[in-house]
Design an enzyme around this catalytic site. Structure first.
Site, PDB file in Angstrom:
ATOM      1  N   HIS A  66       0.848  -1.204   0.000  1.00 20.95           N
ATOM      2  CA  HIS A  66       0.000   0.000   0.000  1.00 20.95           C
ATOM      3  C   HIS A  66       0.876   1.243   0.000  1.00 20.95           C
ATOM      4  O   HIS A  66       0.453   2.314  -0.421  1.00 20.95           O
ATOM      5  CB  HIS A  66      -0.942  -0.001   1.209  1.00 20.95           C
ATOM      6  CG  HIS A  66      -0.274   0.245   2.521  1.00 20.95           C
ATOM      7  ND1 HIS A  66       0.503  -0.709   3.142  1.00 20.95           N
ATOM      8  CD2 HIS A  66      -0.252   1.332   3.329  1.00 20.95           C
ATOM      9  CE1 HIS A  66       0.966  -0.214   4.280  1.00 20.95           C
ATOM     10  NE2 HIS A  66       0.536   1.019   4.415  1.00 20.95           N
ATOM     11  N   LYS A  71       9.438  -3.055   3.751  1.00 28.09           N
ATOM     12  CA  LYS A  71      10.549  -2.868   4.688  1.00 28.09           C
ATOM     13  C   LYS A  71      10.487  -3.925   5.777  1.00 28.09           C
ATOM     14  O   LYS A  71       9.420  -4.176   6.334  1.00 28.09           O
ATOM     15  CB  LYS A  71      10.461  -1.467   5.328  1.00 28.09           C
ATOM     16  CG  LYS A  71      11.672  -1.088   6.157  1.00 28.09           C
ATOM     17  CD  LYS A  71      12.769  -0.581   5.265  1.00 28.09           C
ATOM     18  CE  LYS A  71      14.056  -0.308   6.040  1.00 28.09           C
ATOM     19  NZ  LYS A  71      14.758  -1.529   6.416  1.00 28.09           N
ATOM     20  N   LYS A  95       3.319  -2.070  12.046  1.00 26.93           N
ATOM     21  CA  LYS A  95       4.329  -1.281  12.765  1.00 26.93           C
ATOM     22  C   LYS A  95       4.667  -0.008  11.993  1.00 26.93           C
ATOM     23  O   LYS A  95       4.755   1.084  12.571  1.00 26.93           O
ATOM     24  CB  LYS A  95       5.579  -2.133  12.967  1.00 26.93           C
ATOM     25  CG  LYS A  95       6.613  -1.549  13.906  1.00 26.93           C
ATOM     26  CD  LYS A  95       7.807  -2.479  14.037  1.00 26.93           C
ATOM     27  CE  LYS A  95       7.411  -3.850  14.532  1.00 26.93           C
ATOM     28  NZ  LYS A  95       8.562  -4.743  14.724  1.00 26.93           N
ATOM     29  N   LYS A 107       9.601  -9.041   5.322  1.00 23.94           N
ATOM     30  CA  LYS A 107      10.456  -9.792   6.246  1.00 23.94           C
ATOM     31  C   LYS A 107      11.162 -10.885   5.466  1.00 23.94           C
ATOM     32  O   LYS A 107      10.640 -11.402   4.468  1.00 23.94           O
ATOM     33  CB  LYS A 107       9.645 -10.430   7.387  1.00 23.94           C
ATOM     34  CG  LYS A 107      10.444 -10.648   8.655  1.00 23.94           C
ATOM     35  CD  LYS A 107      10.726  -9.320   9.355  1.00 23.94           C
ATOM     36  CE  LYS A 107      11.433  -9.540  10.681  1.00 23.94           C
ATOM     37  NZ  LYS A 107      11.567  -8.258  11.409  1.00 23.94           N
ATOM     38  N   SER A 363      15.751   3.150  10.582  1.00 29.40           N
ATOM     39  CA  SER A 363      16.024   2.662   9.225  1.00 29.40           C
ATOM     40  C   SER A 363      15.446   3.618   8.184  1.00 29.40           C
ATOM     41  O   SER A 363      16.052   3.843   7.122  1.00 29.40           O
ATOM     42  CB  SER A 363      15.418   1.263   9.031  1.00 29.40           C
ATOM     43  OG  SER A 363      16.271   0.265   9.543  1.00 29.40           O
TER      44      SER A 363
END
Length: 472
Positions: A66, A71, A95, A107, A363
């Protein structure tokens, strides 16, 4: 449903379903948010140092696009499997939404015990894995950006970045394909401690809320609170260190070899030094020692910080945990069945999708640095110091008084990269806590903070999907 009847992925799904009931989005949008968009399952050979060929199993999941890029970290662990990677990718989606960083969730994992491999073997595995991601367009600064996770660090991220650059000659933003890199390779100051520091900032903000503290029977503030930390890795260590500096008492620390306890407090740095020297936290002076590390979860304390792996608090032990606050520094340490027990007990579980967002937040700062090609603070630091100096001189001239040297230096200081990173992280954690608590207050029927956090995340992701529409 009992814990032994469901896994980590189902536990995450249960949390989503519980929160979805408190939203007004249609079932189709909710189904799209919950679904994992893409999973890449990989098997590739590597040559061991002894000349033997071994087939390595690995994964990368892109849960949501989206917002792009996706990440999320890369973990090296013998327990890695596809369901775990997908579940962790979904947590990353929620998150990132809570932390207000413009990423979808991703992930990755490689199914190895890194302790069984030499440095050269780990490098070969990491580089081949990166090449496989490149082959399927599963990595890139605008596509999917890995970072460190359990079993990996700056070293592995440098190998990944170098491999990606080698396969994309001339791509000016190539360093932005990976975060968590060493400073010399485009990393950002503050990334190593980011997740643990974010845990501290989050707990500090929660403990500043009088109504929340009154509800669980604790006085506001961090100082004097007794803390148990399970897991003394990068996240657990930094969380414990910053809490200790703020006046908390670290009464127990647990690692895989056992646990140590001292009611008067443990010096975190001294424990780390002892473990580095002896390879164990056991036999640390002036502490009681326990060989079963999971017992530490049940020690008397105000705040329990599970900072290791998922599903360590289940229906089997939740009723024995006395902590008033459970701070999820790890991903998914509390099962959905345990959540219900803890909610009935009045325990405040500060959820992972909020509390350990410090890593992805910093990050994000590193990614922006790589895309802008300039270090934070480089352009404005001296300008700020010169302006502050002129203001001080005017004040001294008007008052006829000299400002003390220490105060003068503090006021003059222009922000370095680390100052700006810490400031941005603190702002992110404060804003996230307030947003979640506002959602909880707006829906009194919401049973716990985790559900409130999921509601916040679902609403943000659903808004993005509804505005984007469906292509074609």
């Amino acid at each position: 449903m009992k814990d032994n009847e469901q896994g980590f992925m189902q536990s995450v799904g249960n949390c989503f379903d519980k929160a979805a009931e408190f939203t007004n989005w249609p079932p189709g949008i909710l189904a799209q948010i919950k679904a994992c968009n893409a999973v890449y399952s990989i098997k590739f050979p590597i040559r061991r140092d002894n000349g033997q060929i071994e087939v390595i199993e690995a994964y990368r999941a892109q849960h949501s696009q989206h917002k792009t890029p996706s990440k999320g970290g890369i973990r090296f662990a013998a327990e890695v499997n596809q369901d775990e990677v997908v579940a962790l990718a979904s947590l990353m989606t929620y998150k990132c939404a809570i932390a207000n960083v413009p990423f979808g969730g991703g992930k990755g994992g490689i199914k190895i015990d890194p302790k069984r491999y030499s440095v050269d073997e780990l490098e070969r595995i990491t580089r081949r894995y990166t090449a496989e991601l490149v082959r399927k367009n599963f990595i890139g600064p605008g596509i999917d950006v890995p970072a460190p996770d359990y079993g990996t660090g700056a070293r592995e991220m440098a190998w990944m970045a170098d491999t990606y650059q080698g396969l994309h000659p001339g791509e000016i933003n190539a360093l932005g394909a990976v975060t968590g890199k060493p400073l010399a390779q485009g990393g950002v100051r503050g990334r190593k401690e980011a997740t643990g520091l974010g845990v501290f900032y989050g707990l500090q903000e929660i403990c500043r809320m009088p109504a929340v503290m009154e509800r669980i029977g604790l006085a506001p503030g961090i100082a004097g609170k007794k803390v148990v930390v399970q897991g003394l890795g990068n996240v657990g260590y930094h969380a414990a260190k910053y809490l200790q500096h703020a006046g908390a008492i670290i009464v127990a620390i647990a690692e895989y070899e056992g646990a140590i306890y001292n009611e008067d407090g443990l010096d975190v740095d001294a424990v780390v030094a002892h473990r580095n020297a002896t390879r164990s936290i056991l036999s640390f002076p002036s502490a009681r020692h326990f060989h079963k590390s999971t017992d530490a979860l049940e020690y008397p304390c105000d705040i329990l910080i599970p900072a290791a792996l998922e599903m360590v608090i289940t229906a089997g032990n939740a009723h024995r945990i006395p902590a008033k606050i459970i701070a999820e520094a790890a991903n998914g340490p509390v099962s959905s069945a345990a959540d219900e027990i803890l909610a009935r007990k009045g325990t405040l579980v500060v959820p992972d999708i909020y509390l350990n967002a410090g890593g992805v937040t910093v990050s994000y700062f590193e990614w922006l640095k790589n895309l802008s090609h300039v270090r934070y603070g480089r352009i404005e630091k001296r300008f700020t110091e010169h302006m502050n100096n002129r203001m001080l001189e005017q004040m001294e001239e008007l008052t006829g008084k000299q400002i003390r040297t220490n105060a003068r230096q503090s006021i003059l200081h222009g922000a370095n990269e680390i100052d700006l990173v810490y400031s941005g992280l603190e702002e992110t954690m404060i804003a996230g806590a307030r947003e979640i608590m506002d959602a909880w207050e707006a829906h009194p029927a919401i049973p716990d903070m985790r559900t409130a956090a999921f509601v916040v995340a679902i609403n943000k992701v659903a808004t993005a999907y509804s505005e984007l529409g469906i292509f074609p």
